[in-house]
Design a protein around this motif. Sequence first.
Motif, PDB file in Angstrom:
ATOM      1  N   ARG A  25       0.835  -1.216   0.000  1.00 27.04           N
ATOM      2  CA  ARG A  25       0.000   0.000   0.000  1.00 27.04           C
ATOM      3  C   ARG A  25       0.857   1.249   0.000  1.00 27.04           C
ATOM      4  O   ARG A  25       0.585   2.204  -0.734  1.00 27.04           O
ATOM      5  CB  ARG A  25      -0.929   0.023   1.222  1.00 27.04           C
ATOM      6  CG  ARG A  25      -2.022  -1.019   1.197  1.00 27.04           C
ATOM      7  CD  ARG A  25      -3.071  -0.769   2.288  1.00 27.04           C
ATOM      8  NE  ARG A  25      -2.566  -0.388   3.590  1.00 27.04           N
ATOM      9  CZ  ARG A  25      -2.373  -1.225   4.603  1.00 27.04           C
ATOM     10  NH1 ARG A  25      -2.632  -2.514   4.473  1.00 27.04           N
ATOM     11  NH2 ARG A  25      -1.942  -0.782   5.767  1.00 27.04           N
ATOM     12  N   MET A  28       2.605   1.758  -3.375  1.00 27.09           N
ATOM     13  CA  MET A  28       1.669   2.154  -4.430  1.00 27.09           C
ATOM     14  C   MET A  28       0.914   3.436  -4.089  1.00 27.09           C
ATOM     15  O   MET A  28       0.087   3.897  -4.851  1.00 27.09           O
ATOM     16  CB  MET A  28       0.674   1.025  -4.703  1.00 27.09           C
ATOM     17  CG  MET A  28       1.334  -0.220  -5.272  1.00 27.09           C
ATOM     18  SD  MET A  28       0.151  -1.553  -5.542  1.00 27.09           S
ATOM     19  CE  MET A  28      -0.793  -0.882  -6.907  1.00 27.09           C
ATOM     20  N   ARG A  29       1.188   3.972  -2.897  1.00 25.50           N
ATOM     21  CA  ARG A  29       0.522   5.181  -2.409  1.00 25.50           C
ATOM     22  C   ARG A  29      -0.993   5.018  -2.396  1.00 25.50           C
ATOM     23  O   ARG A  29      -1.744   5.878  -2.839  1.00 25.50           O
ATOM     24  CB  ARG A  29       0.921   6.399  -3.232  1.00 25.50           C
ATOM     25  CG  ARG A  29       2.396   6.709  -3.134  1.00 25.50           C
ATOM     26  CD  ARG A  29       2.748   7.906  -3.943  1.00 25.50           C
ATOM     27  NE  ARG A  29       4.180   8.165  -3.809  1.00 25.50           N
ATOM     28  CZ  ARG A  29       4.833   9.033  -4.536  1.00 25.50           C
ATOM     29  NH1 ARG A  29       4.199   9.741  -5.441  1.00 25.50           N
ATOM     30  NH2 ARG A  29       6.106   9.209  -4.360  1.00 25.50           N
ATOM     31  N   LEU A  30      -1.442   3.892  -1.881  1.00 27.73           N
ATOM     32  CA  LEU A  30      -2.870   3.598  -1.794  1.00 27.73           C
ATOM     33  C   LEU A  30      -3.397   4.015  -0.433  1.00 27.73           C
ATOM     34  O   LEU A  30      -2.739   3.857   0.584  1.00 27.73           O
ATOM     35  CB  LEU A  30      -3.125   2.098  -1.983  1.00 27.73           C
ATOM     36  CG  LEU A  30      -2.818   1.529  -3.364  1.00 27.73           C
ATOM     37  CD1 LEU A  30      -2.942   0.011  -3.340  1.00 27.73           C
ATOM     38  CD2 LEU A  30      -3.747   2.130  -4.399  1.00 27.73           C
ATOM     39  N   ASP A  34      -9.314   4.073  -2.226  1.00 31.88           N
ATOM     40  CA  ASP A  34      -8.670   4.022  -3.535  1.00 31.88           C
ATOM     41  C   ASP A  34      -9.047   2.736  -4.253  1.00 31.88           C
ATOM     42  O   ASP A  34      -9.317   1.711  -3.621  1.00 31.88           O
ATOM     43  CB  ASP A  34      -7.145   4.093  -3.411  1.00 31.88           C
ATOM     44  CG  ASP A  34      -6.650   5.471  -3.028  1.00 31.88           C
ATOM     45  OD1 ASP A  34      -7.452   6.422  -3.081  1.00 31.88           O
ATOM     46  OD2 ASP A  34      -5.469   5.586  -2.675  1.00 31.88           O
ATOM     47  N   ARG A  35      -9.063   2.788  -5.556  1.00 32.07           N
ATOM     48  CA  ARG A  35      -9.381   1.616  -6.362  1.00 32.07           C
ATOM     49  C   ARG A  35      -8.096   1.009  -6.912  1.00 32.07           C
ATOM     50  O   ARG A  35      -7.113   1.719  -7.141  1.00 32.07           O
ATOM     51  CB  ARG A  35     -10.272   2.000  -7.541  1.00 32.07           C
ATOM     52  CG  ARG A  35     -11.657   2.415  -7.114  1.00 32.07           C
ATOM     53  CD  ARG A  35     -12.561   2.513  -8.332  1.00 32.07           C
ATOM     54  NE  ARG A  35     -13.952   2.444  -7.969  1.00 32.07           N
ATOM     55  CZ  ARG A  35     -14.625   1.327  -7.754  1.00 32.07           C
ATOM     56  NH1 ARG A  35     -14.038   0.170  -7.871  1.00 32.07           N
ATOM     57  NH2 ARG A  35     -15.899   1.349  -7.421  1.00 32.07           N
ATOM     58  N   VAL A  36      -8.125  -0.293  -7.094  1.00 35.53           N
ATOM     59  CA  VAL A  36      -7.027  -0.996  -7.760  1.00 35.53           C
ATOM     60  C   VAL A  36      -7.620  -1.816  -8.903  1.00 35.53           C
ATOM     61  O   VAL A  36      -8.788  -2.202  -8.854  1.00 35.53           O
ATOM     62  CB  VAL A  36      -6.229  -1.913  -6.799  1.00 35.53           C
ATOM     63  CG1 VAL A  36      -5.497  -1.097  -5.746  1.00 35.53           C
ATOM     64  CG2 VAL A  36      -7.115  -2.932  -6.139  1.00 35.53           C
ATOM     65  N   ALA A  50      -2.629   0.616  -9.321  1.00 34.04           N
ATOM     66  CA  ALA A  50      -3.511   1.629  -8.754  1.00 34.04           C
ATOM     67  C   ALA A  50      -4.497   2.032  -9.838  1.00 34.04           C
ATOM     68  O   ALA A  50      -4.133   2.215 -10.992  1.00 34.04           O
ATOM     69  CB  ALA A  50      -2.698   2.830  -8.285  1.00 34.04           C
ATOM     70  N   SER A  52      -7.504   4.207 -11.881  1.00 35.02           N
ATOM     71  CA  SER A  52      -7.518   5.573 -12.394  1.00 35.02           C
ATOM     72  C   SER A  52      -8.245   6.486 -11.411  1.00 35.02           C
ATOM     73  O   SER A  52      -9.059   6.045 -10.612  1.00 35.02           O
ATOM     74  CB  SER A  52      -8.193   5.626 -13.755  1.00 35.02           C
ATOM     75  OG  SER A  52      -9.515   5.137 -13.660  1.00 35.02           O
TER      76      SER A  52
END
Length: 85
Positions: A25, A28-30, A34-36, A50, A52
């Motif tokens: 996380r 990926m800077r989640l 947030d959506r993946v 990650a 859009s």
Amino acid sequence: MANARTTSSAKLTVKGQITIPKTVRDAMRLGTGDRVTFRLRDDGVAEMAAGSVDLRDLHGKLRPRKKGVTLAGMDAAIRGGADQR
């Protein structure tokens, strides 16, 4: 895995959910909400990226650069407008 920096694992729940490890996380800077996206390659490898960003989520976060106008600049614009008439 080519160029892997770390190895992490997660356990699948009865509902088919996993918790993405904190190291992943962070990398990926989640954050919460947030959506993946997942892509299954022909060789059986699953890739996670990650998702859009919805442009509506950016509302209020981006500020336009304010460009100051000098009195001389205003005078020049007025003269330019008068010259075009």
